[in-house]
Design a protein around this motif. Structure first.
Motif, mmCIF file in Angstrom:
data_model
loop_
_atom_site.group_PDB
_atom_site.id
_atom_site.type_symbol
_atom_site.label_atom_id
_atom_site.label_comp_id
_atom_site.label_asym_id
_atom_site.label_seq_id
_atom_site.Cartn_x
_atom_site.Cartn_y
_atom_site.Cartn_z
ATOM 1 N N SER A 107 0.965 -1.020 -0.012
ATOM 2 C CA SER A 107 0.100 0.058 0.086
ATOM 3 C C SER A 107 0.951 1.155 0.134
ATOM 4 O O SER A 107 1.670 1.402 0.872
ATOM 5 C CB SER A 107 -0.886 0.165 1.184
ATOM 6 O OG SER A 107 -1.736 -1.262 1.254
ATOM 7 N N PRO A 154 -7.899 -0.707 4.017
ATOM 8 C CA PRO A 154 -7.860 -2.071 4.288
ATOM 9 C C PRO A 154 -8.714 -3.217 3.624
ATOM 10 O O PRO A 154 -8.320 -4.067 3.009
ATOM 11 C CB PRO A 154 -8.178 -2.136 5.770
ATOM 12 C CG PRO A 154 -7.622 -0.911 6.189
ATOM 13 C CD PRO A 154 -8.049 -0.057 5.272
ATOM 14 N N VAL A 157 -7.651 -3.456 0.048
ATOM 15 C CA VAL A 157 -6.528 -4.471 -0.128
ATOM 16 C C VAL A 157 -6.995 -6.050 -0.060
ATOM 17 O O VAL A 157 -6.573 -6.752 -0.914
ATOM 18 C CB VAL A 157 -5.377 -4.030 1.035
ATOM 19 C CG1 VAL A 157 -4.294 -5.036 0.992
ATOM 20 C CG2 VAL A 157 -4.683 -2.873 0.901
ATOM 21 N N ALA A 186 1.385 -8.596 4.067
ATOM 22 C CA ALA A 186 0.747 -6.942 3.814
ATOM 23 C C ALA A 186 1.983 -6.178 4.047
ATOM 24 O O ALA A 186 2.659 -6.186 5.233
ATOM 25 C CB ALA A 186 -0.403 -6.489 4.333
ATOM 26 N N ALA A 187 2.132 -4.934 3.345
ATOM 27 C CA ALA A 187 3.137 -4.210 3.470
ATOM 28 C C ALA A 187 2.799 -2.722 2.991
ATOM 29 O O ALA A 187 1.755 -2.767 2.062
ATOM 30 C CB ALA A 187 4.364 -4.230 2.897
ATOM 31 N N GLY A 188 3.377 -1.739 3.531
ATOM 32 C CA GLY A 188 2.743 -0.245 3.262
ATOM 33 C C GLY A 188 3.845 0.750 3.784
ATOM 34 O O GLY A 188 4.327 0.424 5.197
ATOM 35 N N THR A 195 -2.877 1.437 6.682
ATOM 36 C CA THR A 195 -3.502 0.504 5.868
ATOM 37 C C THR A 195 -3.056 -0.932 6.317
ATOM 38 O O THR A 195 -4.053 -1.823 6.710
ATOM 39 C CB THR A 195 -3.446 0.727 4.627
ATOM 40 O OG1 THR A 195 -3.933 1.829 4.223
ATOM 41 C CG2 THR A 195 -4.386 -0.364 3.817
ATOM 42 N N THR A 196 -1.888 -1.011 6.491
ATOM 43 C CA THR A 196 -1.132 -2.196 6.699
ATOM 44 C C THR A 196 -1.821 -2.643 8.174
ATOM 45 O O THR A 196 -2.029 -3.924 8.416
ATOM 46 C CB THR A 196 -0.097 -2.351 6.428
ATOM 47 O OG1 THR A 196 0.339 -2.090 5.098
ATOM 48 C CG2 THR A 196 0.684 -3.678 6.837
ATOM 49 N N GLY A 211 3.424 -9.159 8.379
ATOM 50 C CA GLY A 211 3.409 -7.688 7.714
ATOM 51 C C GLY A 211 4.711 -6.840 7.943
ATOM 52 O O GLY A 211 5.531 -7.085 8.829
ATOM 53 N N VAL A 213 5.680 -2.768 8.093
ATOM 54 C CA VAL A 213 5.110 -1.500 8.187
ATOM 55 C C VAL A 213 6.215 -0.234 7.982
ATOM 56 O O VAL A 213 7.067 -0.313 8.964
ATOM 57 C CB VAL A 213 4.418 -1.174 9.434
ATOM 58 C CG1 VAL A 213 3.941 0.192 9.851
ATOM 59 C CG2 VAL A 213 3.304 -2.243 9.743
ATOM 60 N N GLN A 232 5.790 -9.393 12.462
ATOM 61 C CA GLN A 232 5.725 -7.910 11.964
ATOM 62 C C GLN A 232 6.976 -7.331 12.000
ATOM 63 O O GLN A 232 7.584 -7.442 13.008
ATOM 64 C CB GLN A 232 4.667 -7.053 12.916
ATOM 65 C CG GLN A 232 3.272 -7.654 12.943
ATOM 66 C CD GLN A 232 2.564 -7.526 11.531
ATOM 67 O OE1 GLN A 232 2.464 -6.155 11.020
ATOM 68 N NE2 GLN A 232 1.969 -8.307 11.116
#
Length: 321
Positions: A107, A154, A157, A186-188, A195-196, A211, A213, A232
């Motif tokens: 994202s 979110p 995504v 998920a990453a952003g 969002t992530t 994830g 971030v 994470q």
């Protein structure tokens, strides 16, 4: 001479500076001691399937998907491992490499676009990941920069992930049989970091196994991390002029699962993510090894993470993986 600020980061600054300024969680009142909280309850180790990540680098292909969620246009860029010689720029609609590859949903930040992060995302694809990056309808460059729409992202995504994974069974698609739907992250960055985090809290998508971030905060999406344990990795500049380092650290501290934080003592809000350089190389190498471990189950990659993270004294590394 004032330092140059890219339009994407300037727009992100306008958004996030206002949001962080309103956040009760982002900073302590000056002179007020933060309450002491009990340590989080022990959580199960994530069930990362054991395996080996690819040992070679891939060529990279790139293509576009035209997606739309209930009137929300979500054109999505895909970077993926391709057949042929590794190195060089991503090739449009190249033939996919043989194999089944984990998926990473990325994202972008406010006022940005997926292509802004092409250097980083191409490296992820070259390491053996399919990276899918939606362009959000209200927070991308050229849109109306509606801050509150970040809270709808979110779900965007998750919808985009549905469509990407569907390609695995689509008879005429070049990625048929190439996607490992059981290994997804998920990453952003910045607003994409919000969002992530949301995908692991208020809008938990249970398909996500990990994830990443970048310069994110939990403002608006909360820190009620839910569901199965998902490792994470947080990356944050200590001189971030948009999302205070303390705000990112506060979100990181609330993660109840295996986690690590790559802190950049001289890092700002993320300019290093947009072009090649020593800092990006540390960030990309660390994140690649994290994804190799968390999605491929590669134990050797886990051992390499601290070395990559602290190479060249560019970053410090808080390791609770």
């Amino acid at each position: 001479m004032p330092r140059r600020v890219t339009p994407a980061l300037l727009a992100s600054a306008v958004l996030m500076a206002g949001l962080v300024g309103c956040s009760a969680d982002a900073r302590k009142t000056e002179g007020q001691q933060a309450p002491v909280e009990p340590p989080p309850a022990a959580t199960p180790t994530p069930q990362v399937p054991a395996g080996k990540a690819p040992q070679r680098a891939f060529a990279v292909g790139v293509r576009q998907l035209k997606l739309n969620r209930d009137g929300r246009a979500l054109p999505t860029t895909l970077w993926y491992p391709a057949a042929g010689q590794s190195g060089g720029a991503a090739k449009r609609s190249a033939t996919a490499a043989e194999g089944r590859f984990p998926v990473v949903m990325f994202s972008h930040g406010l006022g940005g676009r997926p292509d802004d992060y092409a250097t980083l995302l191409t490296r992820w694809a070259a390491a053996g990941f399919v990276v899918a990056a939606p362009t959000f309808p209200h927070t991308s460059r050229g849109a109306d920069n509606n801050v509150l729409d970040v809270l709808n992202q979110p779900a965007d995504v998750s919808y985009a992930l549905d469509q990407v994974l569907a390609l695995n069974g689509k008879a005429d698609d070049a990625l048929r049989g190439r996607l490992d739907s059981e290994r997804v992250a998920a990453a952003g960055h910045s607003a994409g970091g919000v969002t992530t985090i949301g995908l692991f809290t208020a809008s938990r998508d249970e398909r996500l196994d990990a994830g990443v971030v970048f310069a994110g905060t939990a403002l608006g999406v909360g820190t009620a991390f839910a569901g199965a344990a998902a490792p994470q990795l947080f990356v944050h500049g200590e001189l971030d002029e948009v999302v205070e380092y303390a705000a990112g650290r506060a979100a990181y501290d609330k993660v109840p699962w295996p986690k690590a934080m790559l802190s950049l003592p001289k890092g700002d809000h993320g300019r290093a993510l947009l072009s090649d350089g020593a800092t990006l190389r540390v960030v990309s190498d660390t994140s690649v090894e994290f994804l190799r471990w968390s999605l491929y189950g590669d134990a050797d990659a886990r051992k390499r993470i601290p070395t990559d993270a602290t190479r060249g004294d560019i970053a410090t590394f808080d390791d609770h993986l």
